[in-house]
Design a protein around this motif. Sequence first.
Motif, PDB file in Angstrom:
ATOM      1  N   VAL A 186       0.842  -1.202   0.000  1.00 30.24           N
ATOM      2  CA  VAL A 186       0.000   0.000   0.000  1.00 30.24           C
ATOM      3  C   VAL A 186       0.878   1.252   0.000  1.00 30.24           C
ATOM      4  O   VAL A 186       0.629   2.221  -0.725  1.00 30.24           O
ATOM      5  N   SER A 187       1.947   1.220   0.808  1.00 28.76           N
ATOM      6  CA  SER A 187       2.873   2.362   0.837  1.00 28.76           C
ATOM      7  C   SER A 187       3.475   2.604  -0.540  1.00 28.76           C
ATOM      8  O   SER A 187       3.628   3.749  -0.984  1.00 28.76           O
ATOM      9  N   GLY A 188       3.839   1.519  -1.231  1.00 30.54           N
ATOM     10  CA  GLY A 188       4.400   1.654  -2.569  1.00 30.54           C
ATOM     11  C   GLY A 188       3.411   2.260  -3.540  1.00 30.54           C
ATOM     12  O   GLY A 188       3.785   3.077  -4.397  1.00 30.54           O
ATOM     13  N   ILE A 189       2.140   1.847  -3.423  1.00 25.45           N
ATOM     14  CA  ILE A 189       1.112   2.405  -4.310  1.00 25.45           C
ATOM     15  C   ILE A 189       1.006   3.912  -4.116  1.00 25.45           C
ATOM     16  O   ILE A 189       1.006   4.698  -5.065  1.00 25.45           O
ATOM     17  N   ILE A 190       0.954   4.329  -2.846  1.00 27.24           N
ATOM     18  CA  ILE A 190       0.799   5.760  -2.549  1.00 27.24           C
ATOM     19  C   ILE A 190       2.039   6.541  -2.976  1.00 27.24           C
ATOM     20  O   ILE A 190       1.953   7.621  -3.559  1.00 27.24           O
ATOM     21  N   ALA A 191       3.215   5.979  -2.690  1.00 27.33           N
ATOM     22  CA  ALA A 191       4.462   6.694  -2.972  1.00 27.33           C
ATOM     23  C   ALA A 191       4.663   6.943  -4.456  1.00 27.33           C
ATOM     24  O   ALA A 191       5.345   7.901  -4.834  1.00 27.33           O
ATOM     25  N   ARG A 192       4.104   6.078  -5.300  1.00 28.55           N
ATOM     26  CA  ARG A 192       4.313   6.238  -6.741  1.00 28.55           C
ATOM     27  C   ARG A 192       3.280   7.140  -7.405  1.00 28.55           C
ATOM     28  O   ARG A 192       3.315   7.321  -8.625  1.00 28.55           O
ATOM     29  N   GLN A 193       2.368   7.706  -6.636  1.00 29.98           N
ATOM     30  CA  GLN A 193       1.388   8.605  -7.229  1.00 29.98           C
ATOM     31  C   GLN A 193       2.059   9.938  -7.599  1.00 29.98           C
ATOM     32  O   GLN A 193       2.895  10.457  -6.860  1.00 29.98           O
ATOM     33  N   PRO A 194       1.739  10.507  -8.761  1.00 33.51           N
ATOM     34  CA  PRO A 194       2.381  11.760  -9.204  1.00 33.51           C
ATOM     35  C   PRO A 194       2.233  12.907  -8.206  1.00 33.51           C
ATOM     36  O   PRO A 194       3.084  13.787  -8.138  1.00 33.51           O
ATOM     37  N   ILE A 195       1.172  12.861  -7.417  1.00 37.16           N
ATOM     38  CA  ILE A 195       0.928  13.954  -6.482  1.00 37.16           C
ATOM     39  C   ILE A 195       1.978  14.015  -5.387  1.00 37.16           C
ATOM     40  O   ILE A 195       2.101  15.008  -4.663  1.00 37.16           O
TER      41      ILE A 195
END
Length: 653
Positions: A186-195
Amino acid sequence: MKRKRISLFQALALLFAAVTLSGCGDRLAELVNNLLPPVDVGRQRELAVRSAAESLAALKAANIAFGVDFPSLSAVLLDGAAKAVGITELDLKGEDQLVRIGLKFHKVFPATDQLPEADITGSVIVYAGVTTQVRAEPSTPGSIRFTLLPAFKTLSVDSVKLGNRVDATAAAKALASILNTYADNVSGIIARQPIMEADIPSTYGDKYDPSTIIHLKDDVRGEVAVKANAVTAPLKIDRVSWSIYPDRVVGLALLLPANAEPLKLDGPAIEPRADAISAAVRQIYVTNFGRDDWPSGGWVAARNDILSYAVNDVFRQASLCVRANADFGRKAFSQTIKFPDENSVDCTPTRDCTPTRECSVNVSHDDRNCSACILYRPKVSVFGRVISSGGCIQHGNDPICEASKVAQNKTYELDAALRKADCERLKSQEKFQCETEKSGQKALCETGKELLKRLARSGKFANIDGSYAGSGQVQACVKDLALSSTLRDLHVSIDNSGAGALDVGLKFVPLDIVGHLACQAPWTERQRVNVSVPSNTIPLTAKAKVETVNGNTRLSVHIDPMKVSFRVSPSPTEILLKSVNGTIACQGLNLLKPLLISAAPFVPELKGDFTASQKAMDLVVPLTIPTQKVGGRRILGKAELAENAVFVSGTVQ
């Protein structure tokens, strides 16, 4: 091979599938990790620590500091944005260059056409850090990239109620368990968001007009205009870094002149450890900003030297001028005219009679070529056959040509000598005339000086009281402004000029012997006069200090005395000599007219030259910052001046 980016919803769907296939063991975990690369707290901490250590190595000369303590930040957030999204408790703690964010929430989602009302209560723990990277491109202002480092830890669901009857707590807890199991994914998903990435320009590139933020208040009625050149931001951000302490975050920044090259500092590197970063930030803060304690609440500090540079550069670019077409209300004035002591007059001639006429003469010269053939070989033919073709046997100078050249050069030399002699004659005449005039001026001055000697012993001449009203045009421009690096001394040169027409009422009151010889009684006169302020530069010096009195911080400014010169036409001498009222009241004036005319060059007031003096001024400017309201909480502002820097802080009330 480049990994394909998947959306957040696709990622959650994969996690649900992973739970469904949880019996597949390690192969499933490997599949999930390949599709959704994990990012754990340790990796995010390592990135945050390394970034902070690298930036700190170039921040030994930091000139901006800022910070906030976590209790103050929590209080503001809870009464603002956090409360709006249903957060009921917020706990912020610093843990080795990351912020641990623990929050409890209670949110009621209203019913829609498709879904019933949902009442959710729970808690979340996440970590967050930030890295910075300077991005400089050739011929561009550059920017600093801020990257947020999120790390999801746990989600706990206490209750979920749908409508008034359905208890969905068990299903929600199952979902939370899925997220907790794959927290790193989940952390990886969030960290890779352009925002998670944002580029902040290192300087403000647009020009702005400072005259739009300057407002003048005075008692002059009329049109007042402020004009200034558009200016660009004088500074740019070179580096930023911070340390996250257990109870607060403290940051440092280095600002440089906008056109300066990046600062390269040679020094020991900071070890990539959280405790080493905290120690380095504190040491730089104490050394550069002159305090060993952290201000309360949120705060920002700027070194005095960078503030003085910014102020000086903005005024240099702006070339600020104030122009006024003003109507002046009636004002009173009083001026005593007295004859100066003869010792105040220096009759030593200052005129330089050194000849300036240039008598260097260019002498012409005859450079003709007199080379010629002086012996020829004859051409001989026998029976039509050429025996000798002829030609020149010997070359030499033509004596006639040479004689002519010598004569011509003698003529040139004689002409030059005559022209030089005439120039020297004129130069001697000019010097003699100048010396004669200088001697005459000295003699005239000595005569006037003797007159002043006698007049000065007779006492004061007169008081001229009166008032004036009218209109005029005035201009004042800031020529040079230098605010010291301590922010305590200010030197300004102001170019001023102006002209106007005034209706003046005069009252002549005779004083002492000469005054009463001229006039036996006071008299009044009304005239319209022209006033001009010759273009000149007025130096202004001020000293400032920040002090705290009865708990209130204030800026005390002492402005030294200054003088402004102006000229009145017609002059008082002309008024005295031509006034009808003066002629009636002053029966002895005709006897003194020669004296007044002779003395006028030595008495500025008589010839219309006046000097207005402004006494020293002491100004007190309160530095109380108005109370602000942020997120429903009152923020009490305060400004302080430390040894090396200005601090502005806000405390949550």
